[in-house]
Write an enzyme that holds these catalytic residues in place. Sequence first.
Site, PDB file in Angstrom:
ATOM      1  N   TRP A   1       0.842  -1.214   0.000  1.00  0.00           N
ATOM      2  CA  TRP A   1       0.000   0.000   0.000  1.00  0.00           C
ATOM      3  C   TRP A   1       0.868   1.252   0.000  1.00  0.00           C
ATOM      4  O   TRP A   1       0.600   2.215  -0.715  1.00  0.00           O
ATOM      5  CB  TRP A   1      -0.890  -0.018   1.237  1.00  0.00           C
ATOM      6  CG  TRP A   1      -1.585   1.304   1.476  1.00  0.00           C
ATOM      7  CD1 TRP A   1      -2.699   1.775   0.881  1.00  0.00           C
ATOM      8  CD2 TRP A   1      -1.132   2.334   2.375  1.00  0.00           C
ATOM      9  NE1 TRP A   1      -2.989   3.037   1.335  1.00  0.00           N
ATOM     10  CE2 TRP A   1      -2.051   3.412   2.248  1.00  0.00           C
ATOM     11  CE3 TRP A   1      -0.070   2.460   3.250  1.00  0.00           C
ATOM     12  CZ2 TRP A   1      -1.920   4.571   2.982  1.00  0.00           C
ATOM     13  CZ3 TRP A   1       0.062   3.619   3.982  1.00  0.00           C
ATOM     14  CH2 TRP A   1      -0.851   4.656   3.845  1.00  0.00           C
TER      15      TRP A   1
ATOM     16  N   GLU B   1      37.249  59.591  19.776  1.00  0.00           N
ATOM     17  CA  GLU B   1      35.823  59.960  19.690  1.00  0.00           C
ATOM     18  C   GLU B   1      35.616  61.421  20.071  1.00  0.00           C
ATOM     19  O   GLU B   1      34.754  62.096  19.494  1.00  0.00           O
ATOM     20  CB  GLU B   1      34.988  59.044  20.593  1.00  0.00           C
ATOM     21  CG  GLU B   1      35.020  57.576  20.218  1.00  0.00           C
ATOM     22  CD  GLU B   1      34.614  57.321  18.773  1.00  0.00           C
ATOM     23  OE1 GLU B   1      33.780  58.079  18.236  1.00  0.00           O
ATOM     24  OE2 GLU B   1      35.142  56.371  18.175  1.00  0.00           O
TER      25      GLU B   1
END
Length: 602
Positions: free
Chosen positions: A126, A424
């Site tokens: 099946w 910075e």
Amino acid sequence: MKTILKYILIVFVSLFVLAALVSLFESPEKSVIPLSELVNKINRGEVESVTLKENLLEIKTVSGELLETKKETSVSAFETLANLGAEKDKLSAIRVEVKDASGFAVILRSVLPIVLPFLLILFIFWFMFSKAQQGSMQALSFGKTKARLANMIGKRKVMFKDVAGLTEAKEEISEVVEFLKDPQKFHKLGARIPRGIMLVGSPGTGKTLLAKAVANEADVPFYFVSGSEFVEMFVGVGANRVRDTFELAKKTSPSIIFVDEIDAVGRHRGAGLGGGHDEREQTLNQILVEMDGFDTNDAVIVMAATNRPDILDPALLRPGRFDRRIILDEPSMRDREDILKIHSLGKPVSPSVNLKIVAERTPGFSGADLANLANEAAILAARKGRAQINQDDFFQAIEKVILGPERRSHILSKKEKEITAYHEAGHALVAVSIPHSDPVHKVSIISRGRAGGYTLKLPSEDKHMRSKAEFESELAVLLGGYAAEKAIFKDTTTGATNDLRVASDLARKMVTQFGMSEKLGPITYGEKDELVFLGKEMGHTKNYSETIAYQIDNEVKKLVSKGLATAKKVLTQKIGALHKIAKELLTKETLEQKEFYSLVRG
């Protein structure tokens, strides 16, 4: 094969569990004892009853305890007990009951060995036939359309009111919805609705979101499909899927087909290596025919979205096919505020939050970026254990989206920290000291993403054009960190690598693309060209002589040197402020806008 073995294993496990359940419910739990102990209990008069089930003896004692034991197969129970020394009068006083095994257990033991192999064989056959049938069905449906019908049942529907900004785009596209609802209003004036609408915009500007709104606003079937779903390995499949898509739309007309990322199939023809047999070109040809061929249906409107309109085939964009091109720009400051309000719905935002300030700090953010921003702010608030999202959460989320998460574990040495602070401080001091520069919002020496520190400066208003003076100021700010390192430490580090690269690229664009060089004049140098390699790709061709190249290099160097000179001049004049800002950064690590400006003015 692996799948079959998996299913067989599942069957065996299921049967084993079933047998275990049968045995579990068949009898209560009993203690197992040897036969000799049973004989001793019988002689002491402790046994009330014995139940015989084939070779199993189930014993119930006078105290109510349940026991069991087993005997030999060929000898009776009484003979076995007598041989082991059980007293006959004691045996006769015990209630003895003979029971057969339960019917279900007998059936299970006798039938299962015979039936199980046949069941397994049937299951395998099946499974094989069902897989073969699925394969044949897939082969038949290989060229079928993959377009899905928009079905928003059970979900929150996106309407035009949920799409903030995009005022002009919504007006243009709402005409299509109105035409589909009331076509006679346009037909009586001889108007024809555009057959195709192309949504063009950068990633995240809301093209697909606008299409979702159209799907919910229009009272007609809305089919959506991706451009990549048309293209398969086999030639002709994409064209067949295009035909099937349009046939499906015609059956339910008036209807809309939305093709997302159409540049997957709509690229310029003749640029590939496959020639006319190229699968992508076959698919594009079929789209062109379906949109404006001999058999054209006006009741089917095609919408498409792309962020690469430059590579689309001209035949696709001509009137009669995609008649209308709707541009979706980056949201303005007011639009950003409205978008943030929409994405803040359903979130516990503190009443003190001013989304206008958040919108001012997010120039260049798309709608998707703002949705991500609101989500990140909620995550930050949850991480800190707060019940509401406050203003600081939004500000922290902006920096996280732009630069990445904080890396406090990225520990710098004392010397590196000092260099970063002056670097910075140099950027920030130059930014506030020269004209045509954006305001500084924050200075920090805490690592974020790949940056060791950062100076956050954002424009106070949306800008669509930049002047030469603004670019020159930008160059000076970019080189402010490099100049500060050289002025204070008499040396330079790799911390300025990214600044130098950005400054060099900006100066070269000013010379070669923006015509901002007085010596070379208003001429662009270097042109984009089409390279024939698996589609239309963009390359740069050198369309100038070596003499001009030498002059370009000199002009680029002149612009960068001018920016560096400006930065050095500012830092020399304000060396006291530079030391003050750097020392404060070393102490606090982060300076907000008010703190920074008070240091500069002081």
